[in-house]
Design an enzyme around this catalytic site. Structure first.
Site, short mmCIF file in Angstrom:
data_model
loop_
_atom_site.label_atom_id
_atom_site.label_comp_id
_atom_site.label_asym_id
_atom_site.label_seq_id
_atom_site.Cartn_x
_atom_site.Cartn_y
_atom_site.Cartn_z
N ASP A 80 0.79 -1.23 0.00
CA ASP A 80 0.00 0.00 0.00
C ASP A 80 0.83 1.28 0.00
O ASP A 80 0.31 2.35 -0.30
CB ASP A 80 -0.93 0.01 1.22
CG ASP A 80 -0.19 -0.01 2.55
OD1 ASP A 80 1.05 -0.06 2.55
OD2 ASP A 80 -0.86 0.01 3.60
N HIS A 81 2.12 1.20 0.32
CA HIS A 81 2.91 2.42 0.52
C HIS A 81 3.63 2.91 -0.74
O HIS A 81 4.05 4.06 -0.78
CB HIS A 81 3.96 2.19 1.61
CG HIS A 81 3.48 2.51 2.99
ND1 HIS A 81 2.36 1.93 3.54
CD2 HIS A 81 3.96 3.36 3.94
CE1 HIS A 81 2.19 2.40 4.78
NE2 HIS A 81 3.13 3.28 5.03
N ASP A 145 3.62 -0.77 11.44
CA ASP A 145 3.15 0.54 11.05
C ASP A 145 2.53 1.15 12.29
O ASP A 145 1.81 0.47 13.04
CB ASP A 145 2.11 0.45 9.93
CG ASP A 145 1.78 1.82 9.36
OD1 ASP A 145 2.30 2.16 8.28
OD2 ASP A 145 1.00 2.56 9.99
N ARG A 433 -1.72 12.52 10.05
CA ARG A 433 -0.52 13.31 10.34
C ARG A 433 -0.41 14.49 9.39
O ARG A 433 -0.76 14.41 8.23
CB ARG A 433 0.74 12.44 10.19
CG ARG A 433 0.81 11.41 11.29
CD ARG A 433 2.22 10.88 11.51
NE ARG A 433 2.14 9.99 12.66
CZ ARG A 433 2.51 8.72 12.66
NH1 ARG A 433 3.04 8.18 11.59
NH2 ARG A 433 2.38 7.99 13.74
N SER A 628 5.96 7.78 12.63
CA SER A 628 5.92 6.44 12.03
C SER A 628 6.77 5.44 12.80
O SER A 628 7.74 5.79 13.47
CB SER A 628 6.43 6.54 10.59
OG SER A 628 6.71 5.26 10.07
#
Length: 741
Positions: A80-81, A145, A433, A628
Site C-alpha cells: 500500500d505504501h 506501522d 498526520r 511512524s
C-alpha cells in the site's frame, strides 16, 4: 479466554479493565504477580503480525537471516505504501506495478517461501484490510506501522512496532513490552449534526498532546462508545498514534457484531457472543473508573462540535467555530487549495457515504468544489462497493478525483503539481498526520486535519474558515445556500461486494521457493549482521547533529521518494537526518565535519566519520522519533556508525527500535544539559563495562576550549535489552538461538 481472565482477576484481586483482560490473556508465561504499570517489562504472545510493503522489506530481510523455515504465527504483507498518487487510480496503479516490480516480486516470493499471506498492490491500505479480514475482539496483534491500533475498533490490542519486533514474533519468540499505563476515556451522550468519530480523537489529541499518551493504552467506554460504529471506533484507535499511545481499544458491542457479519465473519461474531462479558471491562471498572485507570477524561458527545487540527502538528486542536479567529491570529493562509478524504484513518463505507451525501447536496444546490478534491478508498472492497452504489460518480460531478486504494498523499506519495515551488498554501485532509512537508514535500504547505465531512464541505467552499454549521455559500445562480448536516450508512444496504479483493495465499509448501535478491539491485540488499559491542566504554565520539525542536521519524528518515529504497539499507541511509534542524546553524542537512572544519550534508559527514573509524553521537529534543514506526530511522544511524542517541525524551516505538538494533538510546538526567552540548564537542560515554538496569551512565563533554564537564544520562534498558546492545542487535541473539552463524 475466560479461564485466563479469571486467573488474572484472582492475581490482581480486583475487577479488570478490558486492556488488562487482553494483556493478561496473552502472556508468554502465566504470571505469579501483578505487573507494575509503566515499570515492568512483560513478555507476550501476539496472535498475528501485519506488515506494509515499505516496512515489510526490512522486516523480512531480517527474518530471512534468523534460521526459521516458516512464520510461527499468521502473518500478512500489504502493498500500500509504494503507489504514488498523481493522475487517477488506474493510471497510478499501473505505474506502481511496473516501477516496483522488483520489490513486489521479492515480497510475493518471500511470502510464498515463509508462509505469509500477500495482499497485492491495489488491494487496499493495511489497516483497512486488517479490519475487514483479520481483526477480532479480544485479540492481540502487532504491525510494522504506527497506525496498527486501527484494529482497536474491533476490540483488539493492536500495537505498532518496528520490523525487528515483528521478526521476533514471526520466529516464534515472545514479544516484550513495558506494561502500559491506562488512560480511560468516558464517552457520554451521542454524536449529532456535523460531529463525527474523527472529532472525538481530534479533541482528545488537543487534550493530551502528541506525547500525552506515551506508554499508555487508551480504553474508551460508556454509552457514547457503544453508539459509535465499528469503523468509527477504528478511526479513533488509528489516530491514537498521534498522542503517542501504545494503542487504543473499545469493548465488544453490537456495532462490532454488525461489522463482523457484514464482512463475512459471522463465525467470529458467534464466538465473540459466547464470551462477550469477557470482551469488555468489568462493570465495577466503568462505574468507578478513577480507581482503575491512571488517568480519566470525559467527553459528552452531544456537545462536541467538529474540530480542525493543525497546521504542522496533529494535536493543535481548534473547534470549527473558532477557526476564523485562530487563522487571523496566526496568519494562516485561508484560501483552501486541496481537500483530500480517505486514507487508513477515514476510508470506511460510512465515511465515504457521508461525504458523498454532501457532494450530492452540492450538485442539487448548484455548487462545485472550489478547491481540488481527492478521494482515497481504503480497500478494493470499499472501492468496488462505493462504485456500485454510485458514490464515485457523485464525487466526479463536483470535480473529485479518485486515487488508488493506497496510502498516497497521507505518507507523502503524492506527486502534487507545483509543490516544488515551495509556495505558502493551505490544504485540509482526513488523514492522521500533518507534519511539515509530510504530504507533498513542501514545508510551506499548511496542512490541517478534519473529518471527511468537514474536508468535503471546506473543499466545496474553498475556504479554511468556512463553518458549514452556520455559514452559507453562493451557488452558480448567485443564490445563498446552506449545506445540511451529512447523512450516510454505517454499512452498505446491499452488502459489500468485490470481484477481486487482491489476496494471494502462500504456497502450500514454500520450501522449494527461491527468494532472489540481485547483488546489483539499487532497491534490495541482503543484510549483514551488525558488529557486537567491543566491550569498552565509548570514547572520542563526535557530535554529528544537535537536533532542534520536533524531530520525527520523517525528519530522521523521510518517506515520499525515499520509499523506493526501503529494502536497501545503504542507499536509504543517504536520507539520514536530512530533515532535522541543526541547533547550531538553524539549517537542515548542514552539519560541521569536525575532521575538516567544513559543513556538509548529514549522511556525507557521518560516512566520513565511519571511514575514519570514529563513532558519533546524535543529540535530540523532546519526544524524539515520534510518528511512524519505521525502523529505518534506527537502522540508518546504526549502519553509518552512530553509536549513541542522547535526547530529552523518546517516542516509544523509536526508543525500542534503537535498542533492537544495538544502539544506545539515552536521555538527559537533567534536560537543561541539552544546552551544554557544543558543536565541536568530543564525547565519552562511561559506565558501559558495568552497564546495568536503573544505573545512569556518565557522559563527559570535552569542549574545544580544552575544558571538560560531566553530565548524567538515564536509560530504560532492562537485562535482556542490555544483552541486545552487547550482541550488536537483538537479531544477532535470535540467530544464535537458531544456530545461524
Amino acid at each position: 479466554m475466560p479461564a485466563k481472565i479469571e486467573a488474572a482477576r484472582k492475581l490482581l484481586n480486583r475487577p479488570l479493565t478490558l486492556t488488562e483482560k487482553i494483556l493478561y490473556a496473552h502472556l508468554d508465561k502465566a504470571a505469579d504477580r501483578a505487573f507494575v504499570r509503566g515499570e515492568d517489562y512483560v513478555d507476550f504472545r501476539p496472535d498475528r503480525v501485519a506488515m506494509q510493503d515499505a516496512t515489510a522489506q526490512m522486516a523480512l530481510l531480517q527474518f530471512m537471516t534468523c534460521g526459521r523455515d516458516k512464520v510461527a504465527v499468521p502473518s500478512t504483507v500489504h502493498c500500500d505504501h509504494l503507489i504514488q498518487a498523481k493522475v487517477e487510480a488506474g493510471t497510478d496503479l499501473q505505474v506502481a506495478v511496473d516501477s516496483n516490480k522488483e520489490v513486489y516480486d521479492f515480497l510475493s516470493s518471500v511470502s510464498d517461501r515463509y508462509g505469509l499471506g500477500f495482499w497485492k498492490a491495489g488491494a487496499g491500505i493495511i489497516h483497512q484490510v486488517v479490519l475487514e479480514n483479520y481483526a477480532f475482539p479480544g485479540g492481540m496483534m502487532i504491525g510494522t506501522d504506527s497506525h496498527t491500533p486501527n484494529a482497536g475498533g474491533l476490540g483488539m490490542i493492536a500495537i505498532g512496532v518496528g520490523g525487528a519486533d515483528a521478526c521476533d514474533v514471526m520466529a516464534g519468540l515472545a514479544w516484550e513490552l513495558k506494561m502500559p499505563k491506562l488512560i480511560g476515556v468516558k464517552l457520554t451522550g451521542k454524536l449529532n449534526g456535523w460531529a463525527t468519530p474523527k472529532d472525538i480523537i481530534l479533541w482528545v489529541a488537543g487534550k493530551l498532546t502528541v506525547k500525552g499518551g506515551t506508554g499508555a493504552v487508551v480504553e474508551y467506554f460508556g454509552e457514547g462508545a457503544t453508539s459509535i460504529s465499528c469503523t468509527g471506533k477504528g478511526t479513533i484507535g488509528n489516530m491514537g498514534a498521534e498522542i503517542g499511545a501504545t494503542t487504543s481499544t473499545f469493548g465488544y458491542d453490537e456495532s462490532m457484531e454488525r461489522y463482523l457479519r457484514a464482512t463475512s465473519r459471522a463465525a467470529i461474531a458467534d464466538a465473540a457472543n459466547t464470551v462477550k462479558e469477557h470482551l469488555t471491562g468489568d462493570p465495577e471498572v466503568y462505574a468507578n473508573p478513577e480507581m482503575y485507570f491512571d488517568q480519566v477524561i470525559e467527553l459528552d458527545l452531544s456537545t462536541l462540535e467538529p474540530y480542525i487540527n493543525g497546521p504542522f502538528s496533529p494535536d493543535l486542536a481548534t473547534p470549527i467555530s473558532k477557526m476564523k479567529e485562530a487563522a487571523a491570529a496566526n496568519g494562516w493562509p485561508t484560501n483552501l487549495e486541496v481537500g483530500l478524504i480517505g486514507s487508513c484513518t477515514n476510508s470506511s463505507y460510512e465515511d465515504i457515504s457521508r461525504a458523498a451525501n454532501l457532494a450530492e447536496q452540492a450538485v442539487a444546490k448548484n455548487l462545485k468544489a472550489k478547491a481540488k478534491y481527492t478521494i482515497t478508498p481504503g480497500s478494493e472492497l470499499v472501492r468496488f462497493t462505493i462504485e456500485r452504489d454510485g458514490f464515485i460518480n457523485t464525487f466526479e460531478k463536483i470535480g473529485g478525483t479518485v486515487f488508488a486504494n493506497a496510502c498516497g498523499p497521507c505518507i507523502g506519495m503524492w506527486a502534487r503539481e507545483g509543490a516544488e515551488k515551495k509556495e505558502k498554501n493551505t490544504i485540509i485532509h482526513s488523514f492522521n498526520r500533518n507534519f511539515a512537508a509530510r504530504q507533498d514535500g513542501n514545508p510551506n504547505t499548511y496542512a490541517f486535519v478534519g473529518s471527511p465531512e468537514i474536508v468535503t464541505a471546506l473543499a466545496i467552499a474553498g475556504d479554511l474558515t468556512f463553518n458549514p454549521l452556520t455559514d452559507t455559500l453562493t451557488n452558480e445562480n448567485g443564490e445563498q445556500v446552506k449545506l445540511d448536516p451529512p447523512t450516510g450508512w454505517e454499512l452498505p444496504v446491499k452488502g459489500f461486494a468485490v470481484e477481486d479483493a487482491g489476496y494471494q495465499a502462500p504456497a502450500a509448501d514454500g520450501s522449494h521457493v527461491t527468494v532472489v535478491v540481485s547483488p546489483t539491485s539499487a532497491r534490495l540488499q541482503l543484510l549483514a549482521p551488525f558488529t557486537p559491542w567491543e566491550g569498552t566504554d565509548l570514547k572520542g565520539l563526535k557530535v554529528l547533529i544537535k537536533a532542534k525542536g520536533k524531530c520525527t521519524t520523517d525528519h530522521i528518515s523521510m518517506a515520499g521518494p525515499w520509499l523506493k529504497f526501503r529494502g536497501h539499507l545503504d542507499n536509504i541511509s543517504n536520507n539520514m537526518l536530512i530533515g532535522a534542524t541543526n541547533f547550531f546553524n538553524e539549517k537542515t542537512n548542514t552539519v560541521k565535519n569536525q575532521l575538516t572544519g567544513e559543513y556538509g550534508e548529514v549522511p556525507a559527514v557521518q560516512r566520513a566519520y565511519k571511514a575514519a573509524g570514529i563513532g558519533s553521537i546524535v543529540v535530540g529534543d523532546e519526544n524524539y522519533g515520534e510518528g511512524s514506526s519505521r525502523e529505518h530511522a534506527a537502522m540508518e544511524p546504526r549502519h553509518l556508525g552512530v553509536r549513541v542517541v542522547l535526547v530529552k525524551s523518546f517516542a516509544r516505538i523509536h526508543e525500542t527500535n534503537l535498542k533492537k538494533q544495538g544502539m544506545l538510546g539515552l536521555t538527559f538526567a537533567d534536560k537543561a544539559d541539552y544546552d551544554k552540548i557544543q558543536e565541536d564537542d568530543v564525547i565519552d560515554v562511561l559506565g558501559l563495562t558495568t552497564f546495568a538496569p536503573d544505573t545512569p551512565l556518565t557522559i563527559v563533554l570535552h569542549h574545544a576550549d580544552g575544558t571538560s564537564e560531566e553530565i548524567k544520562a538515564n536509560h530504560t534498558y532492562n537485562a535482556q535489552q542490555i544483552e541486545w546492545f552487547k550482541a550488536g542487535s537483538a537479531l544477532n541473539i535470535i540467530r544464535k538461538e537458531f544456530g545461524v552463524a
